[in-house]
Write an enzyme that holds these catalytic residues in place. Structure first.
Site, short mmCIF file in Angstrom:
data_model
loop_
_atom_site.label_atom_id
_atom_site.label_comp_id
_atom_site.label_asym_id
_atom_site.label_seq_id
_atom_site.Cartn_x
_atom_site.Cartn_y
_atom_site.Cartn_z
N CYS A 1 3.23 9.54 34.59
CA CYS A 1 1.86 9.97 34.25
C CYS A 1 1.74 11.49 34.37
CB CYS A 1 0.85 9.27 35.16
SG CYS A 1 -0.85 9.75 34.78
N CYS B 1 -1.67 12.79 35.61
CA CYS B 1 -1.82 12.67 37.07
C CYS B 1 -1.00 13.73 37.80
CB CYS B 1 -1.35 11.32 37.56
SG CYS B 1 -1.75 9.92 36.52
N ASP B 2 0.24 13.96 37.36
CA ASP B 2 1.19 14.68 38.21
C ASP B 2 1.59 16.09 37.75
OD1 ASP B 2 1.19 12.53 39.91
OD2 ASP B 2 2.88 11.54 38.94
#
Ligand code: NDP
Length: 352
Positions: A164, A167-168
């Site tokens: 992701c 997200c990261d």
């Protein structure tokens, strides 16, 4: 907004009206274990559905399944959960669960092994051997990222390996990262990462990308992005705490080389958890459960789907959360339409 609600109302009314005989309340009179709303899957979509169901005083039982908390629990810090600046994924899910429980949602750490959607009430069989009669069901079983199944992948998951980018990416500021995949997701990952990382290399396993041409065109605007064709990763190497190197295979020449890397993002597709339901519900060509947008109604009235199991595109926890909210509202509306007024039917001793 008003028009959309009106359309949803008309949709349910027509659908339920035409199937009224299927939902004859006499069918539940002698049942010993009836649950008005059963939710399968305990990620953001399922827990949000449980919160909304319970808060509306509909007895809502959620079967948490094999991964309580869902995919968010497999990541480390989350910085894009609205209203929370930075928190561990499992902590966010724990709070959401507690919030649902405060309103009376019943949490069962049990798996649904088999469903019988060809009769109503719908029958759910749990791993612990219980048989649940459900008047409405929300499927929120999520999806899981396709993996490479190579050495180091499990060991360095969330320690440099991720699926992701939204997200990261911020955790890879000024770092060297690689993205595997040649679809639209891979390009989105690359664009996202390029604003943080010093160098982003996209590895496409064949000589061409599957991604839309307009997406490929966009990549030219990113100076720190490199695309390598006929390449994939065969090993992830690290120092026990984080990724340090990747072994890359040239799929044409079969030559392997090691490169320095801080991160590896996999964008090679998602696999929806739908095996229990496929024989009862329509799914799209990639296996995601089809819903009648803008509702969460599946091809079977009374069965709703929310989150990644029906969403091939967004794959975001916040989107799954909203979808779970919609599914609960749709399910409550369905229960009203078939005449369930005693919303706190609590005949199921097993589930108190
Ligand atoms: P896709 O299935 O479209 O692409 C998967 C990619 O991963 C392909 O390039 C495939 O290669 C590659 N791949 C699969 N397995 C491996 C492997 N073992 N090793 C190396 N590479 C592998 O998935 P996406 O997640 O990209 O997209 C899913 C859907 O979501 C699509 O319909 C897409 O259009 C849509 N989407 C749309 C977006 C947008 O419009 N903004 C953004 C993101 C997704 P190969 O081609 O060789 O099979």
């Amino acid at each position: 907004m008003y028009n959309k609600c009106f359309l949803v109302f008309i949709y349910f009314s027509l659908n339920i009206f035409s199937l009224k005989g299927n939902f004859d309340l006499k069918k539940i009179e002698n049942k010993t274990c009836v649950v008005p709303l059963a939710i399968i899957g305990g990620g953001p979509a399922g827990l949000c559905a449980a919160l909304y169901g319970a808060r509306a005083k509909v007895h809502s039982v959620i079967f948490m399944g094999a991964m309580p908390g869902g995919q968010l629990t497999t990541t480390s810090y989350v910085e894009n959960w609205p209203g929370v600046k930075r928190k561990l994924g499992w902590e966010i899910m724990k709070e959401l669960q507690e919030q649902a429980e405060e309103f009376g949602a019943v949490i069962k750490y049990d798996n649904i092994e088999k469903v019988e959607f060809d009769k109503w009430p719908f029958i759910l069989h749990t791993s612990s051997g219980n048989e649940i009669n459900a008047l409405a069901v929300i499927i929120a079983t999520g999806a899981y990222p396709r993996k490479l199944s190579i050495p180091g992948e499990e060991e360095y998951w969330a320690k440099g390996v991720s699926s992701c980018a939204v997200c990261d990416s911020p955790f890879f500021k000024d770092k060297i990262v690689y993205v595997v995949g040649g679809g639209d997701s891979a390009i989105e990952y690359v664009m996202n990462l390029s604003s943080y990382s010093s160098q982003v290399t996209m590895l496409v396993r064949s000589e061409r990308m599957r991604a839309a041409a307009r997406m490929q065109e966009k990549l030219k605007e990113y100076p720190n992005v490199k695309i390598l064709y006929n390449k994939t990763v065969t090993q992830i190497i690290g120092d026990k705490n984080k990724v340090t190197e990747l072994e890359i295979l040239d799929t044409g020449t079969k030559k392997k080389e090691k490169v320095i890397a801080d991160g590896l993002f996999l964008a090679i597709g998602q696999i929806p958890n739908n095996s229990l339901f496929r024989s009862f519900l329509k799914v799209n060509s990639q296996g995601f459960i089809q819903v009648h947008h803008p509702t969460t109604q599946t091809s079977l009235p009374g069965v709703f789907a929310a989150g990644d199991v029906e969403d091939p595109d967004y794959k975001q926890a916040a989107v799954a959360l909203g979808s779970g909210c919609k599914a609960a509202l749709d399910a409550i509306s369905f229960l009203h339409h078939i005449g369930i007024t005693e919303m706190r039917l609590k005949r199921c001793n097993l589930l108190k």
